[in-house]
Motif scaffolding. Structure first.
Motif, PDB file in Angstrom:
ATOM      1  N   UNK A  37      43.885  41.408  37.624  1.00 60.09           N
ATOM      2  CA  UNK A  37      43.859  40.003  37.255  1.00 60.09           C
ATOM      3  C   UNK A  37      42.487  39.451  36.950  1.00 60.09           C
ATOM      4  N   UNK A  38      41.471  40.315  36.943  1.00 55.31           N
ATOM      5  CA  UNK A  38      40.100  39.845  36.695  1.00 55.31           C
ATOM      6  C   UNK A  38      39.853  39.503  35.229  1.00 55.31           C
ATOM      7  N   UNK A  39      40.680  40.040  34.316  1.00 56.23           N
ATOM      8  CA  UNK A  39      40.493  39.779  32.888  1.00 56.23           C
ATOM      9  C   UNK A  39      40.127  41.001  32.074  1.00 56.23           C
ATOM     10  N   UNK A  40      40.203  42.187  32.666  1.00 57.14           N
ATOM     11  CA  UNK A  40      39.778  43.407  31.984  1.00 57.14           C
ATOM     12  C   UNK A  40      40.655  43.735  30.775  1.00 57.14           C
ATOM     13  N   UNK A  41      41.977  43.711  30.983  1.00 57.01           N
ATOM     14  CA  UNK A  41      42.881  44.010  29.873  1.00 57.01           C
ATOM     15  C   UNK A  41      42.764  42.958  28.782  1.00 57.01           C
ATOM     16  N   UNK A  42      42.627  41.704  29.169  1.00 59.13           N
ATOM     17  CA  UNK A  42      42.462  40.640  28.172  1.00 59.13           C
ATOM     18  C   UNK A  42      41.197  40.852  27.356  1.00 59.13           C
ATOM     19  N   UNK A  43      40.154  41.385  27.991  1.00 59.44           N
ATOM     20  CA  UNK A  43      38.925  41.693  27.250  1.00 59.44           C
ATOM     21  C   UNK A  43      39.193  42.727  26.168  1.00 59.44           C
ATOM     22  N   UNK A  44      39.869  43.819  26.525  1.00 58.08           N
ATOM     23  CA  UNK A  44      40.168  44.850  25.527  1.00 58.08           C
ATOM     24  C   UNK A  44      41.071  44.305  24.431  1.00 58.08           C
ATOM     25  N   UNK A  45      42.070  43.535  24.809  1.00 56.43           N
ATOM     26  CA  UNK A  45      42.983  42.978  23.813  1.00 56.43           C
ATOM     27  C   UNK A  45      42.276  41.980  22.894  1.00 56.43           C
ATOM     28  N   UNK A  46      41.307  41.267  23.430  1.00 56.85           N
ATOM     29  CA  UNK A  46      40.531  40.335  22.599  1.00 56.85           C
ATOM     30  C   UNK A  46      39.648  41.088  21.622  1.00 56.85           C
TER      31      UNK A  46
END
Length: 234
Positions: A37-46
């Motif tokens: 939930x830290x935002x790691x996957x969202x970073x890659x997806x962005x």
């Protein structure tokens, strides 16, 4: 190869990434770690253009790509292997591999790339005619990585490649990442197995609540157990 500056991203009204900045140099392996939930996957997806609402700067190979759709980023040489693998049911291993080069400038090299992939992944070579969805989780993960490699990307984004995989296959996979780096592929890795990831990485970033809170060499973070315990629950 990749430079992110003041990148923010939202899912609906939820502000997930909050002005993050990081960079990945050509030929590096850089690991992004942190709690769930830290935002790691969202970073890659962005980075890949899969988050609809975002602002800031994403420069890939010297070009600003923030406004570009994902398929144009793929054509530039950026590949993404999501955590859920996205193996296509009903298709064989070989047919799934061929999907990875459709639309690529390297389409004319399809047979050559398949031969190289088969040599790089001996387990897949034995299963080219097998329905991909019937393989083990580790073999499906290898197929997802191999499919991303079909178009000869300059950089590959890997999201939790070791999750749910037997240790013997994890070791094989991380040895593959070392070989990919040696062959010139740049890698950005999101991984919960901190020690294993840092062992093959050049540098590392830690994320917490959508922000970058730490950056250093992988060797320095590997030695800093207090920092790992604070942000990674190791």
């Amino acid at each position: 190869m990749l430079k992110i500056a003041n990148l923010s991203a939202w899912y609906g009204h939820s502000h997930i990434l909050q002005d993050i900045s990081l960079e990945v140099k050509r030929g590096e392996i850089v690991t992004l770690i942190g709690r769930n939930g830290a935002g790691k996957t969202t970073t890659l997806r962005s980075i890949m253009g899969l988050v609809p609402k975002r602002q800031g700067s994403v420069v890939f190979d010297g070009e600003e790509i923030l406004a570009e759709p994902a398929h144009k980023r793929f054509h530039r040489g950026l590949a993404y292997v999501p955590e859920e693998r996205r193996i296509v049911p009903g298709l064989s291993v070989l047919e799934n591999l061929r999907l990875g080069i459709i639309g690529s400038a390297n389409r004319s090299k399809e047979n050559e790339r398949i031969d190289l992939i088969a040599e790089t992944f001996p387990r897949l070579k034995q299963r080219l005619g097998q329905e991909a969805i019937t393989m083990s989780g580790g073999e499906q993960q290898m197929l997802a990585i191999a499919r991303a490699m079909m178009a000869e990307p300059q950089m590959i984004l890997l999201d939790e490649p070791s999750e749910g995989i037997m240790p013997i296959l994890v070791d094989e996979m991380f040895e593959l990442f070392r070989n990919m780096k040696t062959a010139g592929t740049t890698i950005m890795l999101v991984e919960q197995n901190v020690e294993l990831a840092l062992g093959i990485s050049d540098r590392a970033y830690i994320m917490d609540q959508g922000e970058i809170v730490y950056h250093d060499t992988a060797t320095a973070l590997l030695a800093d157990k207090a920092m790992q315990e604070r942000y990674c629950a190791v």
